[in-house]
Write an enzyme that holds these catalytic residues in place. Structure first.
Site, mmCIF file in Angstrom:
data_model
loop_
_atom_site.group_PDB
_atom_site.id
_atom_site.type_symbol
_atom_site.label_atom_id
_atom_site.label_comp_id
_atom_site.label_asym_id
_atom_site.label_seq_id
_atom_site.Cartn_x
_atom_site.Cartn_y
_atom_site.Cartn_z
ATOM 1 N N HIS A 103 -56.488 49.674 -5.588
ATOM 2 C CA HIS A 103 -57.387 49.023 -6.543
ATOM 3 C C HIS A 103 -57.643 47.564 -6.173
ATOM 4 O O HIS A 103 -58.712 47.031 -6.453
ATOM 5 C CB HIS A 103 -56.819 49.159 -7.965
ATOM 6 C CG HIS A 103 -56.799 50.588 -8.436
ATOM 7 N ND1 HIS A 103 -55.920 51.071 -9.378
ATOM 8 C CD2 HIS A 103 -57.574 51.653 -8.071
ATOM 9 C CE1 HIS A 103 -56.157 52.360 -9.580
ATOM 10 N NE2 HIS A 103 -57.132 52.737 -8.797
ATOM 11 N N HIS A 139 -63.477 61.040 -6.939
ATOM 12 C CA HIS A 139 -62.298 61.671 -7.552
ATOM 13 C C HIS A 139 -61.757 60.660 -8.552
ATOM 14 O O HIS A 139 -60.816 59.917 -8.269
ATOM 15 C CB HIS A 139 -61.237 62.004 -6.512
ATOM 16 C CG HIS A 139 -61.672 63.006 -5.481
ATOM 17 N ND1 HIS A 139 -62.583 62.714 -4.497
ATOM 18 C CD2 HIS A 139 -61.335 64.309 -5.297
ATOM 19 C CE1 HIS A 139 -62.773 63.791 -3.741
ATOM 20 N NE2 HIS A 139 -62.025 64.768 -4.202
ATOM 21 N N SER A 171 -59.492 53.646 -11.249
ATOM 22 C CA SER A 171 -60.569 53.085 -10.411
ATOM 23 C C SER A 171 -61.917 52.973 -11.125
ATOM 24 O O SER A 171 -62.590 51.940 -10.984
ATOM 25 C CB SER A 171 -60.711 53.883 -9.115
ATOM 26 O OG SER A 171 -60.863 55.263 -9.372
ATOM 27 N N GLU A 208 -65.347 63.996 -11.560
ATOM 28 C CA GLU A 208 -63.982 64.477 -11.780
ATOM 29 C C GLU A 208 -64.081 65.982 -12.020
ATOM 30 O O GLU A 208 -64.879 66.429 -12.834
ATOM 31 C CB GLU A 208 -63.362 63.735 -12.973
ATOM 32 C CG GLU A 208 -62.055 64.286 -13.478
ATOM 33 C CD GLU A 208 -60.943 64.387 -12.448
ATOM 34 O OE1 GLU A 208 -60.638 63.414 -11.752
ATOM 35 O OE2 GLU A 208 -60.372 65.496 -12.332
ATOM 36 N N ASP A 260 -67.525 68.708 -8.164
ATOM 37 C CA ASP A 260 -66.716 68.570 -6.959
ATOM 38 C C ASP A 260 -67.129 67.298 -6.198
ATOM 39 O O ASP A 260 -68.272 67.180 -5.757
ATOM 40 C CB ASP A 260 -66.929 69.815 -6.091
ATOM 41 C CG ASP A 260 -66.073 69.797 -4.847
ATOM 42 O OD1 ASP A 260 -65.464 68.753 -4.536
ATOM 43 O OD2 ASP A 260 -66.007 70.839 -4.182
ATOM 44 N N GLY A 261 -66.185 66.385 -6.068
ATOM 45 C CA GLY A 261 -66.469 65.108 -5.411
ATOM 46 C C GLY A 261 -66.911 65.279 -3.964
ATOM 47 O O GLY A 261 -67.694 64.474 -3.447
ATOM 48 N N ASP A 289 -60.921 59.419 -3.218
ATOM 49 C CA ASP A 289 -59.494 59.314 -3.560
ATOM 50 C C ASP A 289 -58.967 60.679 -4.016
ATOM 51 O O ASP A 289 -58.606 60.854 -5.182
ATOM 52 C CB ASP A 289 -59.378 58.252 -4.675
ATOM 53 C CG ASP A 289 -57.940 57.982 -5.080
ATOM 54 O OD1 ASP A 289 -57.030 58.315 -4.309
ATOM 55 O OD2 ASP A 289 -57.741 57.439 -6.183
HETATM 56 N N1 SAM Z 1 -59.411 57.477 -8.314
HETATM 57 C C1 SAM Z 1 -58.483 57.524 -9.431
HETATM 58 C C2 SAM Z 1 -57.919 56.140 -9.640
HETATM 59 O O1 SAM Z 1 -57.739 55.415 -8.665
HETATM 60 O O2 SAM Z 1 -57.671 55.782 -10.800
HETATM 61 C C3 SAM Z 1 -57.360 58.497 -9.191
HETATM 62 C C4 SAM Z 1 -57.788 59.829 -8.751
HETATM 63 S S1 SAM Z 1 -56.535 61.005 -8.478
HETATM 64 C C5 SAM Z 1 -55.746 60.446 -7.010
HETATM 65 C C6 SAM Z 1 -57.461 62.383 -7.919
HETATM 66 C C7 SAM Z 1 -58.329 63.017 -8.995
HETATM 67 O O3 SAM Z 1 -59.203 63.953 -8.372
HETATM 68 C C8 SAM Z 1 -57.563 63.836 -10.040
HETATM 69 O O4 SAM Z 1 -57.894 63.352 -11.324
HETATM 70 C C9 SAM Z 1 -58.034 65.276 -9.857
HETATM 71 O O5 SAM Z 1 -58.133 65.991 -11.075
HETATM 72 C C10 SAM Z 1 -59.398 65.070 -9.238
HETATM 73 N N2 SAM Z 1 -59.898 66.154 -8.373
HETATM 74 C C11 SAM Z 1 -59.229 67.088 -7.664
HETATM 75 N N3 SAM Z 1 -60.067 67.798 -6.887
HETATM 76 C C12 SAM Z 1 -61.314 67.281 -7.108
HETATM 77 C C13 SAM Z 1 -62.602 67.558 -6.580
HETATM 78 N N4 SAM Z 1 -62.782 68.510 -5.664
HETATM 79 N N5 SAM Z 1 -63.646 66.818 -7.005
HETATM 80 C C14 SAM Z 1 -63.480 65.829 -7.932
HETATM 81 N N6 SAM Z 1 -62.280 65.514 -8.464
HETATM 82 C C15 SAM Z 1 -61.214 66.223 -8.056
#
Ligand code: SAM
Length: 282
Positions: free
Chosen positions: A18, A41, A102, A120, A145-146, A166
């Site tokens: 961050h 993500h 984030s 998300e 899907d990210g 992320d």
């Molecule tokens: N970026 C956030 C932060 O820094 O506060 C933390 C994110 S965390 C490491 C990863 C997130 O990705 C989780 O909340 C999970 O549910 C989500 N996730 C998992 N697979 C995903 C996908 N294919 N597309 C989008 N989000 C996804």
């Protein structure tokens, strides 16, 4: 999808990630022109450090718990200030209880003309994220899907901005998906800044990821790592990494100032280390 970021929110990896994100956004604000933040993500956006998951892991105590009330050397403190202000904004009474993820850090640092697109995939987390930004016309939250968004959401209309990637790394293929997704994204939006987080748990895995990145045709790649202890068996997270594509020209020098005192603070018993290198400088 078992991963829940609430266990890890505010840990040493979040702090480093961050801080780097905040420096990139700070740089984008040098020009009046609007920018976009694409957070592929995003998580839920706000975490209660006294919540059950944070309490169970206690990870934040070794991350933001160490930084919140500690003064870094003055030059590093000045660089950390925008990030710390974003954390303080969630804790107006000065007592650390809530940690912004984030998307909320980005949102706190953005101006009126800037936009945040946050993706998300976990339905519950996406709903919580949407709730956290309800009524905010500068933010769009999508349950999507990210990885797919790297194709569909780029380039942004503003033609400038940062893409934070992320993923949870709960699937074996996340490192290779990162490289493939990145190549696709950079082709669509070559002028964008990309910040990719990765865990340092298994050094062979990171070496192979770095080799793959070097073999792409991406011109400017900066690698920044902070390890908080030596590797151990069985493998556990011992460091945090960030790949920045097209970094602001200021970033390398800023990280040279910021990361060493941070590694001292976040490392276990003085064992924090920094690695900062260019994988490509074309
Ligand atoms: N970026 C956030 C932060 O820094 O506060 C933390 C994110 S965390 C490491 C990863 C997130 O990705 C989780 O909340 C999970 O549910 C989500 N996730 C998992 N697979 C995903 C996908 N294919 N597309 C989008 N989000 C996804």
């Amino acid at each position: 999808m078992n991963y829940r970021h609430a266990f890890h929110a505010g840990n040493f990896a979040d702090v480093v990630k961050h801080l780097i994100l905040s420096r990139i956004i700070h740089y984008l604000k040098r020009k009046d022109a609007a920018f976009r933040v694409l957070d592929t993500h995003a998580g839920v956006g706000l975490y209660d450090l006294q919540g059950e998951q944070s309490e169970r892991s206690g990870e934040w105590l070794h991350g933001i718990g160490r930084l919140f009330d500690t003064a870094l050397p003055p030059a590093a403190q000045a660089l950390a200030q925008p990030y710390l202000d974003a954390v303080r904004a969630q804790n107006p009474d000065g007592v650390l209880r809530f940690y912004p993820g984030s998307p909320l850090i980005a949102r706190t640092l953005m101006r009126q003309q800037d936009r945040l697109f946050a993706l998300e995939l976990h339905p519950q987390d996406a709903a919580a994220l949407r709730e956290n930004f309800a009524g905010d016309i500068q933010v769009r939250v999508t349950e999507l899907d990210g990885w797919a968004a790297l194709g569909t959401h780029l380039p942004p209309r503003e033609k400038r901005g940062v893409v934070l990637i992320d993923p949870p790394f709960e699937l074996k293929g996340d490192f290779s998906r990162l490289v493939a997704g990145l190549e696709k994204a950079v082709t669509r939006f070559p002028g964008g800044i990309y910040a990719l987080w990765y865990p340092i748990k298994d050094s062979a895995e990171v070496d192979s990821f770095v080799r793959d990145l070097k073999s792409t045709r991406i011109g400017k790649i900066l690698r920044a790592e902070v390890t908080v202890r030596p590797p151990s068996t069985p493998a556990r997270l011992y460091g945090t990494g960030m790949i920045v594509i097209n970094p602001p020209f200021t970033l390398e020098d800023e990280l040279k100032i910021l990361l060493p005192p941070l590694a001292d603070l976040l490392g276990d018993a003085g064992r924090g280390r920094v690695l900062l290198e260019w994988l490509a400088k074309g």
